[in-house]
Write an enzyme that holds these catalytic residues in place. Structure first.
Site, mmCIF file in Angstrom:
data_model
loop_
_atom_site.group_PDB
_atom_site.id
_atom_site.type_symbol
_atom_site.label_atom_id
_atom_site.label_comp_id
_atom_site.label_asym_id
_atom_site.label_seq_id
_atom_site.Cartn_x
_atom_site.Cartn_y
_atom_site.Cartn_z
ATOM 1 N N ASP A 140 18.214 -26.773 -22.363
ATOM 2 C CA ASP A 140 19.139 -26.251 -23.484
ATOM 3 C C ASP A 140 20.192 -27.254 -24.029
ATOM 4 O OD1 ASP A 140 18.103 -23.540 -23.532
ATOM 5 O OD2 ASP A 140 19.680 -22.749 -22.219
ATOM 6 N N ASP A 187 23.276 -27.785 -24.064
ATOM 7 C CA ASP A 187 24.469 -27.965 -23.755
ATOM 8 C C ASP A 187 24.637 -28.586 -22.607
ATOM 9 O OD1 ASP A 187 23.438 -26.137 -22.231
ATOM 10 O OD2 ASP A 187 24.589 -24.477 -22.672
ATOM 11 N N ARG A 225 24.751 -20.197 -27.185
ATOM 12 C CA ARG A 225 26.058 -20.767 -26.451
ATOM 13 C C ARG A 225 26.891 -21.732 -27.418
ATOM 14 N NH1 ARG A 225 22.365 -19.991 -22.322
ATOM 15 N NH2 ARG A 225 22.977 -18.312 -20.990
ATOM 16 N N GLU A 262 13.439 -24.130 -19.764
ATOM 17 C CA GLU A 262 14.159 -23.459 -18.773
ATOM 18 C C GLU A 262 13.583 -22.127 -18.285
ATOM 19 O OE1 GLU A 262 18.589 -23.596 -18.718
ATOM 20 O OE2 GLU A 262 18.465 -25.000 -20.139
ATOM 21 N N TYR A 295 20.654 -21.007 -31.049
ATOM 22 C CA TYR A 295 21.303 -21.082 -29.567
ATOM 23 C C TYR A 295 22.566 -20.440 -29.427
ATOM 24 C CZ TYR A 295 22.303 -23.005 -25.160
ATOM 25 O OH TYR A 295 22.692 -23.210 -23.828
ATOM 26 N N HIS A 317 26.974 -27.764 -32.366
ATOM 27 C CA HIS A 317 25.899 -26.716 -32.540
ATOM 28 C C HIS A 317 25.846 -26.022 -33.865
ATOM 29 C CE1 HIS A 317 25.550 -26.312 -27.904
ATOM 30 N NE2 HIS A 317 25.297 -27.446 -28.259
ATOM 31 N N GLU A 367 25.379 -27.827 -19.468
ATOM 32 C CA GLU A 367 24.756 -27.146 -18.393
ATOM 33 C C GLU A 367 23.050 -27.647 -18.639
ATOM 34 O OE1 GLU A 367 24.706 -23.101 -15.695
ATOM 35 O OE2 GLU A 367 25.675 -23.166 -17.790
#
Length: 885
Positions: free
Chosen positions: A82, A84, A311, A9, A309, A356, A86
């Site tokens: 990523d 997740d 989040r 990203e 990570y 996670h 999103e």
């Protein structure tokens, strides 16, 4: 050219990963989202199964083109966004765009997931890819559609009923409600007086504090003494019981050892809370810096990802990470500092999602002090915080020796008085040597106090008795940390949403921050009252948390993504339509009566208007027009008095006259305070119109005249056409249109004819307005889409005649058009069937394909048929919270 193309990203992450994968891999960045909902009505169509229309994010189009170009020379595509929902959605959107362009033929497509950017983690992830998860994609799309439907309908309603520029959201609005409810609690709070009886004792030549715990045989409670007279009477009773010698007798000694265990490693929420408490960082600042640490920092040996990570809801740690942390503890603090057993933490957060790891250093061996010179100041502070918390969680407990000594004043009887001394000594620091968790609103506790050795029956000298007055206090206002904690406790929002929720509340001016605590503004209170009264179900904490549960079920594949949308939509849009028709602006403004203006005999009230709060004398039904005055900065609608309100009407103030004899006035208008001289105006930036002097006003006028003289290059005196100096250079204006001046032309040499020609070629200024209640615009002719045919279903509630068939074109042109439209990817409906990457046996998104000859529906949101408007989604090219729209 490399055979493998990896997509991440951000360019920073791309540089770090490129170093780990070597020459056989090319790593490019998507720069965040590549596709988003079209910024107008119809982006989500409830009448067509909640079909969603996407378009390429304009600012990232060149990055998508670069990816497509590189893919032509590669054999396989690795989508490493990523880990997740999103990130999964970004990978899927890129996959869809490339597939529409025909770039994925004979290409292998893999989804690669890693939770830390280290050489081993990245290589292991590339070696063990998986398919794209449509369950995660659908959960993200359902959230995006839900937030669009709420924001697109409620926000324009607020514009119509309150004022422009406001917004409401599925997650933002409950957060605002929390802050406003706390304000209401504080406003309604009535302090209550109480007294405590403290004392000072002495034994073995050492003084120590005492507190009365029993008076005349009854346990002392908070409100046992509610007046100074009662407290003084208790003081005299204790002194009298102690006798002339002022002696107390040790009645009981209770010695214990108390253990305190370390807090678990950070989740997104707890990281934001601790960074706020200990570092003074906002949630947004914390996440920005954490992103930098995750993507990689040059520590002298190239870019290295320093943390996992950021989040996440999880507090678990990988076994290898735990082993490394424990070895680092033994090396730095000694074997005795390591916890006897591995500490295993379990997530307590409601609605925790995605397994996670917790946020931790990618290597505990990278000690903060060793890399401080390589990091920016904020990066070092946050990395040190994360490192200490992760290391402390595997350290031994802290051990305290505690002692409580009860002392009797006088003889043992049913009317006895007992005082207590508490002591605490840190015997073994354990994890406290590295880290101790902060608190927002710590309760009053005895600080560590070492007491002299005392045994039952010993005599203690009563040095003095000290009655202390107190008043109960209202609940504290929210800090960023306590707001995030409360949102998490209620299950509202997700790890990535908290920062943008807070940012939106501040940007919309719903809250102010005073002493690092949130206070609700007048407009915030009115918006909250409007939503709570008319949309209570949708700002209810339980509703928002229940919706998160349903989205989690979608992510687990237990529920279709349109199910929660179907349950939500019909009752919601009925309520929106009802409020639009039946609730007036006057009802929403919630006017508060202030009394009667003695001069006119008319009622005075304070209310909210389109441009802010104001005081009004008179009513709209009076023959004479009511008088208005805006509130001054710092004044609140619910606190302003009649006297304060009358003082606002001294404006406009006549200050005197200019040298030309023009009257000079000070006043406040729609755009703020100003000075008026003759028919001209000067804005006041730093001066108060209520106190500004004539001398200061003349200085402002002179400065304005000088600026105007330098601004006008030419004034033709015809049709208002002028050549002006602007912020971005010279331009031509006639008041309706602005035209750029070609770089090769001298503005001073332009003629009237030249200016007219440039103005004629300039675009018309766009009309302001958006949303379902904005002014109607002529419908623009839609671009051709590959799936569209002449019998396409019309948009909106009403049926319209089919569009005329297009003029026949040559066969070659007809064949090229769909491919060109697909390449632009300006509009594409989502696929709702299970997605399989290229190379898999099952056809990709088969259920989303329409049979030949059947028109693709033109998505249009049912409730938005009144106007074209922008969607209230995330900003292009950035990862913002879906729930904060």
């Amino acid at each position: 050219m490399a055979d493998n193309l990896v997509i991440v990203e951000s360019p920073a992450k791309a540089r770090t990963i490129k170093k780990y994968l070597g020459k056989d891999f090319e790593v490019l960045a998507s720069y965040g989202h590549v596709r988003d909902l079209v910024p107008k009505e119809g982006a989500v169509d409830p009448d067509d199964g909640f079909a969603m229309k996407y378009q390429l994010v304009e600012r990232n189009e060149r990055h998508v083109d670069a990816i497509a170009k590189a893919l032509k020379k590669a054999k396989s595509l690795h989508l490493a966004t990523d880990p997740d929902r999103e990130g999964e959605a970004i990978a899927w959107h890129l996959y869809e765009i490339l597939k529409l362009r025909g770039e994925l033929k004979h290409k292998q497509v893999h989804r690669v997931v890693f939770h830390e950017i280290t050489k081993n983690a990245v290589r292991e992830a590339v070696a063990a890819p998986r398919d794209l998860s449509l369950d995660l994609v659908n959960a993200q799309q359902a959230r995006r559609a839900l937030d669009y439907l709420v924001g697109f309908n409620l926000s324009p309603l607020l514009w119509k009923k309150v004022r422009r520029g406001l917004s409401a959201g599925r997650v933002q609005s409950p957060a605002l409600r929390m802050i406003c409810e706390r304000e209401a609690e504080i406003a309604a709070f009535e302090p209550r007086e109480y007294w405590s009886i403290d004392a000072v004792g002495e034994h073995s030549e050492q003084s120590f504090p005492l507190k009365l715990i029993e008076f005349r045989g009854d346990k002392v409670e908070q409100f046992s003494f509610t007046s100074e007279a009662a407290a003084r009477a208790a003081e005299q009773s204790i002194k009298a019981a102690a006798g002339p010698a002022a002696a107390l007798t040790v009645l009981q000694v209770d010695r214990k050892q108390r253990r305190r265990n370390p807090a678990p490693p950070f989740t997104t929420s707890t990281l934001q809370q601790e960074a706020s408490r200990k570092l003074g960082f906002s949630a947004q600042r914390t996440m920005r810096i954490a992103q930098q640490l995750y993507e990689g920092v040059d520590t002298g040996e190239g870019n290295v990802g320093l943390i996992t990570y950021m989040r996440t809801d999880s507090v678990s740690l990988a076994a290898e990470a735990v082993q490394e942390i424990r070895s680092v503890i033994a090396r730095l603090y000694g074997p005795e500092a390591v916890a006897e057993e591995v500490r295993v933490y379990k997530t307590k957060s409601k609605n925790a999602q995605e397994a996670h790891e917790a946020i931790r250093p990618t290597s505990a061996a990278i000690i903060p002090a060793d890399i401080e010179s390589r990091l920016e100041a904020d990066q070092f502070k946050l990395y040190a915080l994360i490192w200490k918390r992760a290391v402390a969680c595997q350290m031994a407990h802290a051990l305290f020796d505690t002692v409580a000594v009860d002392l009797l004043a006088g003889e043992q009887s049913s009317q006895r008085h007992v005082l207590r001394a508490n002591g605490s000594t840190l015997v073994k620091p354990g994890y406290i040597a590295v880290y101790q968790e902060g608190r927002d609103d710590a309760s009053d506790e005895e600080s560590d106090q070492v007491l002299p050795r005392m045994e039952v029956g010993d005599s203690v000298k009563l040095r003095e008795v000290q009655p202390q007055q107190h008043f109960t206090e209202p609940p504290p206002r929210f800090t960023e940390a306590s707001l995030v904690k409360t949102l998490e406790e209620y299950g509202i929002g997700r790890p990535s949403t908290y920062a943008s929720i807070i940012s939106t509340l501040r940007d919309r001016e719903y809250v102010d921050i005073e002493n690092r605590r949130f206070t609700a503004t007048d407009i915030g209170k009115i918006v909250n009252r409007f939503l709570s009264e008319h949309f209570h179900q949708y700002v209810d904490y339980g509703f928002t948390a229940a919706m998160e549960d349903e989205l989690d079920a979608v992510a687990r594949g237990e529920e279709g993504w349109t199910t929660p949308l179907s349950k939500f939509w019909k009752p919601f849009i009925r309520q929106v339509d009802s409020v639009e028709k039946n609730v007036t602006r006057e009802q929403v403004a919630q006017a508060r009566e202030l009394g009667i203006d003695q001069a006119s005999g008319k009622p005075m009230s304070v209310r909210m208007g389109r441009f802010g709060p104001f005081v009004q004398i008179g009513t709209k039904d009076d023959v004479e027009k009511p008088r208005f005055a805006g509130l001054r900065p710092g004044q609140k609608m619910d606190k302003i008095t009649r006297e304060d309100a009358l003082a606002l009407f001294i404006l406009p103030r006549t200050l005197g006259s200019s040298a030309e004899g023009e009257p000079i006035l000070a006043n406040v208008g729609r755009f703020g305070p100003y000075i008026k001289y003759g028919s001209k105006y000067v804005s006041l930036k730093d001066d108060d119109p209520y106190t500004v002097t004539l001398e200061r006003a003349l200085e402002c006028i002179q400065a304005k005249q000088l600026a105007d003289a330098n601004r006008i290059i030419q004034d033709f005196g015809v049709d208002g056409i002028q050549v002006l100096n602007g912020r971005y250079g010279p331009y031509i204006s006639n008041g309706e249109k602005n035209a750029r001046i070609p770089k090769d032309r001298d503005p001073k040499t332009l003629t009237l004819e030249d200016s007219r020609a440039l103005l004629a070629a300039a675009p018309v200024r766009p009309m302001r307005g958006r949303g379902r209640f904005a002014p109607k615009k002529a419908a623009a002719r839609p671009e051709a889409k590959p799936a569209a045919t002449a019998d396409a279903k019309p948009a909106g509630r009403r049926r319209r005649a089919p569009a005329p068939a297009p003029t026949p074109r040559p066969a070659a042109a007809r064949a090229a058009a769909p491919r060109a439209a697909a390449a632009k990817a300006t509009s594409a409906s989502i696929a709702v069937a299970p997605l399989k990457p290229a190379g898999s046996k099952a056809p990709h998104a088969a259920a989303a394909r329409r049979p030949p000859g059947k028109a693709a529906a033109k998505p249009r949101m049912k409730a938005a048929a009144k106007s074209a408007a922008r969607a209230t989604g995330r900003s292009a090219g950035t990862k913002k919270a879906a729930g904060a729209a």
